[in-house]
Design an enzyme around this catalytic site. Structure first.
Site, PDB file in Angstrom:
ATOM      1  N   ASP A 296      39.810  26.329  44.606  1.00 19.11           N
ATOM      2  CA  ASP A 296      41.186  25.976  44.576  1.00 19.11           C
ATOM      3  C   ASP A 296      41.625  24.741  45.224  1.00 19.11           C
ATOM      4  O   ASP A 296      42.098  23.814  44.601  1.00 19.11           O
ATOM      5  CB  ASP A 296      42.194  26.972  44.885  1.00 19.11           C
ATOM      6  CG  ASP A 296      43.530  26.667  44.323  1.00 19.11           C
ATOM      7  OD1 ASP A 296      43.942  26.669  42.976  1.00 19.11           O
ATOM      8  OD2 ASP A 296      44.353  26.613  45.340  1.00 19.11           O
ATOM      9  N   MET A 324      55.273  27.454  21.909  1.00 19.78           N
ATOM     10  CA  MET A 324      54.455  26.802  22.898  1.00 19.78           C
ATOM     11  C   MET A 324      55.271  25.689  23.349  1.00 19.78           C
ATOM     12  O   MET A 324      55.255  24.978  24.662  1.00 19.78           O
ATOM     13  CB  MET A 324      53.367  26.232  22.315  1.00 19.78           C
ATOM     14  CG  MET A 324      52.283  25.271  22.887  1.00 19.78           C
ATOM     15  SD  MET A 324      51.816  26.067  24.867  1.00 19.78           S
ATOM     16  CE  MET A 324      50.551  27.173  24.062  1.00 19.78           C
ATOM     17  N   ASP A 343      61.257  18.134  16.816  1.00 20.11           N
ATOM     18  CA  ASP A 343      60.638  19.059  15.831  1.00 20.11           C
ATOM     19  C   ASP A 343      61.379  18.160  14.451  1.00 20.11           C
ATOM     20  O   ASP A 343      62.074  17.466  14.353  1.00 20.11           O
ATOM     21  CB  ASP A 343      60.864  20.215  15.710  1.00 20.11           C
ATOM     22  CG  ASP A 343      59.786  21.154  15.041  1.00 20.11           C
ATOM     23  OD1 ASP A 343      59.607  20.744  13.926  1.00 20.11           O
ATOM     24  OD2 ASP A 343      58.939  21.768  15.902  1.00 20.11           O
ATOM     25  N   VAL A 401      51.129  22.093  14.631  1.00 16.70           N
ATOM     26  CA  VAL A 401      49.966  23.142  14.128  1.00 16.70           C
ATOM     27  C   VAL A 401      48.752  22.636  14.315  1.00 16.70           C
ATOM     28  O   VAL A 401      48.398  21.385  14.077  1.00 16.70           O
ATOM     29  CB  VAL A 401      50.565  23.278  12.541  1.00 16.70           C
ATOM     30  CG1 VAL A 401      50.323  22.275  11.950  1.00 16.70           C
ATOM     31  CG2 VAL A 401      49.628  24.457  12.247  1.00 16.70           C
ATOM     32  N   GLU A 402      47.851  23.831  14.596  1.00 19.56           N
ATOM     33  CA  GLU A 402      46.340  23.328  14.633  1.00 19.56           C
ATOM     34  C   GLU A 402      45.746  22.906  13.559  1.00 19.56           C
ATOM     35  O   GLU A 402      44.896  23.414  12.862  1.00 19.56           O
ATOM     36  CB  GLU A 402      45.964  24.495  15.483  1.00 19.56           C
ATOM     37  CG  GLU A 402      44.331  24.186  16.026  1.00 19.56           C
ATOM     38  CD  GLU A 402      44.331  23.737  17.511  1.00 19.56           C
ATOM     39  OE1 GLU A 402      43.092  23.212  17.818  1.00 19.56           O
ATOM     40  OE2 GLU A 402      45.315  22.991  17.853  1.00 19.56           O
ATOM     41  N   SER A 429      43.703  23.113  20.698  1.00 19.85           N
ATOM     42  CA  SER A 429      42.982  24.002  21.642  1.00 19.85           C
ATOM     43  C   SER A 429      41.456  23.755  21.261  1.00 19.85           C
ATOM     44  O   SER A 429      40.514  24.301  21.954  1.00 19.85           O
ATOM     45  CB  SER A 429      43.535  25.482  21.560  1.00 19.85           C
ATOM     46  OG  SER A 429      43.453  25.670  20.143  1.00 19.85           O
ATOM     47  N   HIS A 450      45.621  20.288  27.083  1.00 21.00           N
ATOM     48  CA  HIS A 450      45.559  22.009  26.697  1.00 21.00           C
ATOM     49  C   HIS A 450      46.118  22.937  27.662  1.00 21.00           C
ATOM     50  O   HIS A 450      45.485  23.211  28.521  1.00 21.00           O
ATOM     51  CB  HIS A 450      44.004  22.254  26.303  1.00 21.00           C
ATOM     52  CG  HIS A 450      43.814  23.709  25.779  1.00 21.00           C
ATOM     53  ND1 HIS A 450      42.568  24.542  26.076  1.00 21.00           N
ATOM     54  CD2 HIS A 450      44.553  24.432  25.034  1.00 21.00           C
ATOM     55  CE1 HIS A 450      42.787  25.719  25.233  1.00 21.00           C
ATOM     56  NE2 HIS A 450      43.874  25.821  24.812  1.00 21.00           N
ATOM     57  N   ASN A 453      48.564  29.938  27.035  1.00 19.61           N
ATOM     58  CA  ASN A 453      49.790  30.712  26.501  1.00 19.61           C
ATOM     59  C   ASN A 453      49.976  31.921  27.252  1.00 19.61           C
ATOM     60  O   ASN A 453      48.773  32.685  27.429  1.00 19.61           O
ATOM     61  CB  ASN A 453      49.846  30.995  25.092  1.00 19.61           C
ATOM     62  CG  ASN A 453      51.167  31.134  24.531  1.00 19.61           C
ATOM     63  OD1 ASN A 453      52.355  30.995  25.272  1.00 19.61           O
ATOM     64  ND2 ASN A 453      51.423  31.595  23.341  1.00 19.61           N
ATOM     65  N   ASN A 500      37.631  27.263  25.580  1.00 19.06           N
ATOM     66  CA  ASN A 500      37.456  27.886  24.376  1.00 19.06           C
ATOM     67  C   ASN A 500      35.937  27.747  23.940  1.00 19.06           C
ATOM     68  O   ASN A 500      35.494  28.520  23.357  1.00 19.06           O
ATOM     69  CB  ASN A 500      38.353  27.199  23.232  1.00 19.06           C
ATOM     70  CG  ASN A 500      39.947  27.641  23.280  1.00 19.06           C
ATOM     71  OD1 ASN A 500      39.835  29.213  23.659  1.00 19.06           O
ATOM     72  ND2 ASN A 500      40.864  26.994  23.071  1.00 19.06           N
TER      73      ASN A 500
END
Length: 729
Positions: A296, A324, A343, A401-402, A429, A450, A453, A500
C-alpha cells in the site's frame, strides 16, 4: 547536550528537568530497532544524573511517533523464535527502565502515537496531548499483537474493556476519546504543549501530584474480580470470534494473552506477551498483512511521485447519472472537487442526486457531518441536461451504459464542448480504451478510469493507459483519484484491463464446476469459509448482476478467444435467459428479500436447481481442496499472464488491485504473495492435475520457470542481524 543519537537526543530543559526529543532524519519518527537501542543508551546516561528531577518526552516532528518501522518487520520475523524473543526482552527492558526512573516522567504527544509510539508513552507516568492526537495499537491489523508492553500496560491503565476494544480491533482514538477513557491526562493547544507539560512535571516534583501512585497500577496485576474478568474476556472472545474469525489469529491471541496475564505483575505479564507475540510474527498471516501494508505504501508512493508536478483538478464532470454516476459525483464533492453531473433525462439526474444525498445523509446520521456541511457538499454537485459549464472543467469521466457505440458517441460529443487540455476518461469495466479512443480527435487526452461499486466504499480505481494516452493525462487522473481518497493503480489496455480480466477466469472455473455437478451453495461456502473471500462466486455474481456478467463474459471471450471462449451453455447463460439477474431483481442463484434495514438478504430458492440441472451433469460431491484449486488456478494463471504481458507493472500493484478491487482475502496477501507462500513448484504440481480442464488451467511459461528455479515473485528478504547487534544498531 547529554546524549545525541541519530534519531533522538537528550538535554537539560530547566530546573533538573531533562527532555528526551525524538528527531529522526526525514519527515516522521519511527520506533525502529536503532531508535530502541538509542533510547536505551540515552536512559543509561540519564540514570547517572543525580540531580535529575523529571523527564519530558517530546517530538520535533508533526507527529510524535508514527509506529514501529514496518519495513523492518519482514526481516525481523524471519529470525529464529529464540532470537526474536531475546530482542523483545531487550526492547522491553528499555521501556521498563523508562518506567522505573526515580523521577516523574511525562510524554507530550502531538499528532500520531501509534503502535510502538503508543507503547512508548504508556511507559511514562503522564501523557499530555494536542487536539490532533491519534493514539492506538494497530498491531492486530498486521497479524501480530503489541510486543513492547502494550497488552500489559493498557489494560492496567484503562481497565480491561476499553483496552480490549483498542487492542483486539487494532483501533486508534482521537484526543477527546483518549481523555475520556484515561489514555491521556490532558489536552492542550500545540503552542501550549511544552509549557503545560513542564507545569504538570513541576506539580509532580513538588508532590502536588502523586506520580508514584499513578505508576503503581502498571506494575501490578490487573484489578478485576473473577466475575468481572469472566464477563470482560468472555464477551471480548465472542466478539473477536465473530469479527476476525479463524483466518486472523492475532486478535484472539491478544485477548487470551491479556486474560492469562491479568493475575500477574509487570514482569510475568511481559513474558506472556513475548511468548504470544513471537509465534504470531512467524505466521503466514503476519507476513501477508505486513506485505499488504508495505505494498500500500509502495502504490501510494508511486502515485505521489507520478503527480508531483501536476495540479490536482479543481472542477470535474460526470457523464451519466444513476447509481454509479451519483457515487462518483458524491465522492468527488465530498473530497472537495466540485462536479457537474450530466445526463439526458431528469429521471436519471434525480437518481444520481438521490444517491449522493443518501450517502451524505448517512454521514449526517453517524455524526460525521452537520447539516451545514451536508448542504455545502451537495451544493457543489451541479445536475444538468446540457453542457453548460463544461468549458471550465479539468477532467470528465464518462459513466454511461456499457455499450461501445453509446460511449463513443457521448465521448466524441463531449470532446467538442470542453477545453483542448481537458482530460476525458471512461468508467468502462471491459471495453478496450483503444477502441473508445478511435472516436476522439485528441486521444492523447483520454484514458480509462474504472471505479468499483459501491464507489464510496471500494478503495481501488484502475487507471487504464491507452496506446495514445499521454503521461500528463494519466497523471491528472491519478491526481483526481488520489484527491478522492482512492488508491489509483495504473494498468495497460486490454479487454477487462486487470481486475475484470482476472475475475472472469475465476467465474469460468465456477461455471465448469457447476457443469461438472458441483452444488453452488457448497462452492460459495468453501470459497468464503475456507479460502476467505467475502462472497462466494454465486453470491458475487448476483451482486455484480447476472446480466452484467453475461455481457462482460462475451466481451472477454471475444478479447481472449483461445482461453475464454466456451463451447457449452453455462449457469450464467441459464440464469440470464430466465431473467434472474441477481440482487437487482431479487432472483439469481439466490433469492433476495429486504431486511428491516432495507438491505437485500439472500435466501435459498429451490427453483434455481431445476434451472441449473439443464446445464449441469448429475450432482456429485467435490472436496474443499478440489473446489479451491478449480476456482483459483484460472485466476492465478491470468494474474501471472498480466504481469508477463506488462498489463500490470509489479506483483505489489497486482496484489493491491486484487485486495482493494475484488476483496482478495488480505490474510493471503494477494495472488503473488499466496504463490510465494506456498511456492511456485507446489502450485505447479497442483495446477498440472487440472490442466485437462482446458486452456485456463495451463500454467504460463514464466511461472513454470519460477517453479524450476524455486524463485519467488517478491524480492527475497534476509533475516535481521543477530540480536546482539540489534541492541546497539
Amino acid at each position: 547536550m547529554l546524549y545525541k543519537g541519530d534519531t533522538l537526543y537528550l538535554d537539560w530543559l530547566e530546573d533538573g528537568i531533562a527532555e528526551l526529543v525524538f528527531d529522526a532524519p526525514g519527515s516522521v519518527n519511527k520506533l525502529d530497532t536503532a531508535t530502541v537501542a538509542s533510547l536505551g543508551q540515552a536512559l543509561e546516561v540519564l540514570e547517572k544524573q543525580h540531580d535529575l528531577k523529571g523527564l519530558l518526552l517530546r517530538s520535533n516532528k508533526a507527529a510524535f511517533i508514527v509506529g514501529a518501522d514496518i519495513t523492518e518487520f519482514l526481516s525481523l520475523f524471519l529470525v529464529p523464535e529464540e532470537q526474536l524473543s531475546q530482542w523483545l526482552h531487550f526492547a522491553n527492558s528499555v521501556f521498563n527502565r523508562l518506567e522505573d526512573l526515580p523521577v516523574p516522567t511525562l510524554a507530550a504527544v502531538n499528532g500520531y502515537a501509534l503502535g510502538g509510539g503508543c507503547e512508548c508513552v504508556l511507559a511514562t507516568d503522564y501523557r499530555l496531548a494536542t487536539p490532533d492526537l491519534r493514539i492506538g495499537l494497530p498491531e492486530t491489523k498486521l497479524g501480530i499483537m503489541p510486543g513492547f508492553g502494550g497488552s500489559v500496560r493498557l489494560p492496567r491503565m484503562l481497565g480491561a474493556d476499553s483496552a480490549l476494544e483498542i487492542i483486539a480491533a487494532g483501533k486508534d482514538v482521537g484526543a477527546e476519546h483518549a481523555l475520556k477513557i484515561g489514555l491521556v491526562d490532558g489536552v492542550v493547544k500545540q503552542e501550549k504543549l511544552i509549557e503545560g507539560a513542564i507545569a504538570v512535571l513541576r506539580q509532580a516534583i513538588t508532590g502536588d501530584l502523586d506520580w508514584r501512585a499513578k505508576r503503581q497500577p502498571k506494575l501490578e496485576p490487573l484489578k478485576l474480580s473473577k466475575i468481572e474478568a469472566a464477563m470482560s474476556f468472555t464477551i471480548a472472545k465472542g466478539m473477536v470470534a465473530q469479527t476476525a474469525g479463524k483466518h486472523y489469529p492475532a486478535p484472539m491471541t491478544a485477548v487470551k494473552t491479556i486474560e492469562a496475564a491479568a493475575r500477574f505483575g509487570r514482569e510475568e505479564a511481559l513474558n506472556l506477551e513475548n511468548k504470544s507475540f513471537v509465534p504470531l510474527a512467524h505466521t503466514n498471516e503476519a507476513r501477508a498483512l505486513v506485505g499488504i501494508f508495505l505494498n500500500d505504501q509502495y502504490v501510494k508512493g508511486k502515485a505521489k511521485k507520478l503527480t508531483k508536478d501536476i495540479e490536482t483538478p479543481k472542477q470535474a464532470a460526470v457523464l451519466g447519472a444513476g447509481i454509479m454516476g451519483g457515487g462518483i459525483a458524491y465522492q468527488s464533492a465530498w473530497k472537495g472537487v466540485p462536479v457537474i453531473m450530466k445526463d439526458i433525462n431528469d429521471k436519471s439526474l434525480n437518481l444520481g442526486m438521490t444517491e449522493a444525498a443518501k450517502l451524505l445523509n448517512k454521514q449526517l446520521e453517524r455524526g460525521k457531518i452537520d447539516g451545514l456541511k451536508l448542504a455545502g457538499v451537495i451544493s457543489t454537485i451541479h445536475p444538468t441536461l446540457d453542457y453548460a459549464g463544461f468549458d471550465r472543467v479539468d477532467v470528465v469521466v464518462e459513466a454511461v451504459v456499457e455499450n461501445p457505440k453509446v460511449k463513443k458517441a457521448v465521448l466524441a460529443e463531449t470532446e467538442q464542448k470542453v477545453r483542448p487540455e481537458t482530460v476525458l476518461a471512461s468508467n468502462t469495466s471491459t471495453i478496450p480504451i483503444g477502441e473508445l479512443a478511435s472516436a476522439l480527435e485528441r486521444p492523447e487526452n483520454f484514458c480509462g478510469m474504472h471505479f468499483f461499486n459501491p464507489v464510496h466504499r471500494m478503495p481501488l480505481v484502475e487507471i487504464i493507459r491507452g496506446e495514445k494516452s499521454s503521461d500528463e493525462t494519466i497523471a491528472k487522473v491519478v491526481a483526481w483519484a488520489s484527491k478522492m481518497g482512492k488508491t489509483p493503480i495504473v494498468v495497460n489496455d486490454c479487454p477487462g484491463f486487470f481486475v475484470n480480466r482476472v475475475l472472469f477466469p475465476y467465474f469460468a472455473g465456477f461455471s465448469q464446476l457447476l457443469r461438472d455437478g458441483a452444488d453452488f451453495r457448497k462452492v460459495d461456502k468453501v470459497m468464503e469459509k475456507q479460502f476467505g473471500w467475502p462472497m462466494g462466486p454465486a453470491y458475487l455474481l448476483d451482486v455484480v448482476g447476472i446480466d452484467t456478467a453475461h455481457h462482460a463474459q462475451a466481451v472477454m471471450a471475444a478479447g481472449f478467444p483461445q482461453r475464454m471462449q466456451k463451447d457449452y451453455r453455462d449457469a450464467i447463460d441459464a440464469l440470464f435467459d430466465a431473467s434472474r439477474f441477481g440482487q437487482k431483481n431479487g432472483l439469481g442463484f439466490w433469492r433476495y428479500k429486504e431486511d428491516s434495514k432495507g438491505k437485500p438478504k439472500k435466501e435459498e430458492d429451490a427453483a434455481v436447481d431445476d434451472l441449473l440441472a439443464s446445464v449441469s451433469q448429475p450432482k456429485r460431491d467435490f472436496s474443499d481442496d478440489e473446489i479451491i484449486a478449480r476456482m483459483m488456478i484460472p485466476m492465478i494463471n491470468e494474474v501471472v499472464r498480466c504481469l508477463e504481458e506488462g498489463i500490470i507493472a509489479s506483483p505489489a500493484e497486482a496484489d493491491m488491485a486484487l485486495v482493494y478491487g475484488l476483496g482478495f482475502p488480505p490474510f493471503h496477501g494477494g495472488a503473488f504473495r499466496w504463490l510465494d507462500t506456498q511456492g511456485s513448484a507446489k502450485y505447479l504440481d497442483m495446477a498440472q492435475q487440472y490442466q485437462h480442464l482446458g486452456p485456463l488451467y495451463e500454467v504460463p511459461e514464466g511461472l513454470r520457470n519460477k517453479a524450476r528455479h524455486n524463485e519467488p515473485y517478491y524480492p527475497p528478504v534476509e533475516p535481521a542481524r543477530p540480536v546482539g547487534s540489534l541492541k546497539t544498531a
